[in-house]
Motif scaffolding. Structure first.
Motif, short mmCIF file in Angstrom:
data_model
loop_
_atom_site.label_atom_id
_atom_site.label_comp_id
_atom_site.label_asym_id
_atom_site.label_seq_id
_atom_site.Cartn_x
_atom_site.Cartn_y
_atom_site.Cartn_z
N PRO A 194 0.58 3.35 29.43
CA PRO A 194 -0.34 4.47 29.21
C PRO A 194 -0.04 5.61 30.19
O PRO A 194 0.10 5.39 31.40
N LEU A 195 0.07 6.82 29.69
CA LEU A 195 0.39 7.96 30.55
C LEU A 195 -0.71 8.25 31.56
O LEU A 195 -0.48 8.89 32.58
N THR A 196 -1.90 7.76 31.26
CA THR A 196 -3.04 8.04 32.15
C THR A 196 -2.98 7.26 33.46
O THR A 196 -3.77 7.52 34.36
N ILE A 197 -2.05 6.31 33.59
CA ILE A 197 -1.95 5.55 34.84
C ILE A 197 -1.09 6.28 35.86
O ILE A 197 -1.04 5.88 37.03
N TYR A 198 -0.40 7.33 35.42
CA TYR A 198 0.51 8.05 36.31
C TYR A 198 -0.15 9.29 36.91
O TYR A 198 -1.22 9.71 36.49
N HIS A 199 0.57 9.87 37.85
CA HIS A 199 0.18 11.18 38.38
C HIS A 199 0.21 12.19 37.25
O HIS A 199 0.99 12.07 36.30
N LYS A 200 -0.60 13.20 37.34
CA LYS A 200 -0.70 14.21 36.28
C LYS A 200 0.65 14.84 35.96
O LYS A 200 0.92 15.20 34.80
N SER A 201 1.52 14.97 36.94
CA SER A 201 2.83 15.58 36.72
C SER A 201 3.68 14.75 35.74
O SER A 201 4.41 15.31 34.92
N ILE A 202 3.56 13.42 35.82
CA ILE A 202 4.30 12.55 34.90
C ILE A 202 3.75 12.70 33.49
O ILE A 202 4.51 12.73 32.51
N GLU A 203 2.44 12.79 33.37
CA GLU A 203 1.82 12.96 32.06
C GLU A 203 2.28 14.28 31.42
O GLU A 203 2.57 14.33 30.22
N ILE A 204 2.37 15.35 32.22
CA ILE A 204 2.85 16.63 31.70
C ILE A 204 4.32 16.52 31.30
O ILE A 204 4.73 17.01 30.24
N LEU A 205 5.12 15.85 32.13
CA LEU A 205 6.54 15.66 31.84
C LEU A 205 6.74 14.95 30.51
O LEU A 205 7.54 15.39 29.67
N MET A 206 5.99 13.86 30.29
CA MET A 206 6.14 13.05 29.09
C MET A 206 5.47 13.66 27.86
O MET A 206 5.62 13.14 26.75
N THR A 207 4.75 14.74 28.07
CA THR A 207 4.07 15.40 26.94
C THR A 207 4.77 16.69 26.54
O THR A 207 4.98 16.94 25.35
N TRP A 208 5.16 17.50 27.51
CA TRP A 208 5.64 18.84 27.19
C TRP A 208 7.10 19.12 27.53
O TRP A 208 7.69 20.03 26.96
N LEU A 209 7.69 18.34 28.43
CA LEU A 209 9.07 18.60 28.82
C LEU A 209 10.04 17.59 28.21
O LEU A 209 11.05 17.95 27.61
N ILE A 210 9.74 16.32 28.39
CA ILE A 210 10.53 15.24 27.76
C ILE A 210 9.52 14.39 26.98
O ILE A 210 9.08 13.34 27.45
N PRO A 211 9.13 14.85 25.81
CA PRO A 211 7.90 14.35 25.15
C PRO A 211 7.97 12.98 24.49
O PRO A 211 7.60 12.80 23.32
N TYR A 212 8.42 11.98 25.24
CA TYR A 212 8.42 10.62 24.69
C TYR A 212 7.00 10.09 24.48
O TYR A 212 6.81 9.10 23.76
N GLY A 213 6.01 10.72 25.11
CA GLY A 213 4.64 10.28 24.92
C GLY A 213 4.19 10.34 23.47
O GLY A 213 3.32 9.56 23.05
N PHE A 214 4.79 11.24 22.68
CA PHE A 214 4.43 11.36 21.27
C PHE A 214 5.03 10.23 20.43
O PHE A 214 4.71 10.11 19.25
#
Length: 262
Positions: A194-214
């Motif tokens: 879950p992206l919510t377990i990381y620092h906010k910067s990782i969540e942003i990275l995985m959402t908007w820069l390298i969007p594997y979160g999707f």
């Protein structure tokens, strides 16, 4: 489009004919990734056995995230794994030039040149995890959920392919693009949890820069009824935008290709 689909089917048939000449090798290759995935699953099991509640996420919920990501990766693995080899298999020995003298799109020809059967194991593992997790969590297999999972997996696969295309295109300048591709690709390990377990910067990275979160976190959140807003529906759009950008960058690199003189 129909022409390319027909051509791809012929490429695929020929590839399977080659693979089936050595059936034991085909079986080992197709199932080898199942054993490789075991290590990742054991890691999750060890972590979750020590921390049963991972910031509000249970073991089965994490398995759902992992399964969706594995399914998305399997699409990339089966149909676009050749992007990894473009530098040292095609450009360095001069074999890439043959793609430029045939009446086919060079990128299509590169992708169709090798179906990677190793990805079949990843697909089976991902499917098994999603089925197991949804059953344990009581997520119904309604037509909407089935459609959503299908679209999410294809979108996730598109995101993996697009990011690999963007990084693999660097081979037109540096020949060996594997280190560049690997740096970006390996960040998908963050999306196994879950992206919510990381620092906010990782969540942003995985959402908007390298969007594997999707490919994992946001689809899983939707299926679990967790509120992530519009992000649950942006996967297809993100995949399309990245694929367009990746293809444009590929065309830019192709214009600057000059061969190695091999």
């Amino acid at each position: 489009m129909s022409r390319y689909l027909t051509l791809y089917w012929h490429f695929l048939i020929q590839r399977f004919k080659i693979l089936m000449e050595y059936r034991l090798n085909f079986f080992i290759g197709a199932t080898s990734t199942i054993f490789l995935q075991t290590a990742g699953l054991l890691t999750i099991w060890v972590v979750m056995s020590q921390i049963p509640d991972l910031n509000g996420w249970s073991f089965d919920e994490v398995l759902l995230i992992y399964g969706l990501l594995t399914l998305a990766k399997s699409i990339n693995h089966m149909f676009a794994d050749n992007l990894w080899t473009i530098g040292w298999v095609y450009i360095r020995p001069g074999a890439f030039d043959r793609f430029l003298v045939r009446p086919l799109d060079p990128l299509f020809h590169l992708l169709a040149d090798r179906f990677c059967h190793d990805g079949i194991g990843n697909f089976l593992v991902g499917a098994a995890l999603v089925i197991k997790a949804t059953a344990a969590l009581g997520i119904p297999w309604t037509p909407l959920n089935i459609l959503y999972i299908g679209v999410a997996v294809l979108s996730g696969g598109g995101i993996f392919i697009a990011l690999n295309l963007l990084t693999a295109t660097s081979a037109f300048w540096i020949i060996d693009s594997i280190p560049v591709t690997q740096i970006v690709f390996n960040t998908n390990d963050f999306a196994k949890y879950p992206l919510t377990i990381y620092h906010k910067s990782i969540e942003i990275l995985m959402t908007w820069l390298i969007p594997y979160g999707f490919a994992s976190f946001y689809p899983a959140s939707f299926l679990l009824g967790r509120d992530v807003g519009i992000l649950a529906w942006l996967g297809p759009g993100v995949a399309i935008v990245l694929l367009v950008i990746g293809y444009r960058f590929w065309l830019f690199g192709l214009r600057h290709y000059s061969g190695t003189g091999s």
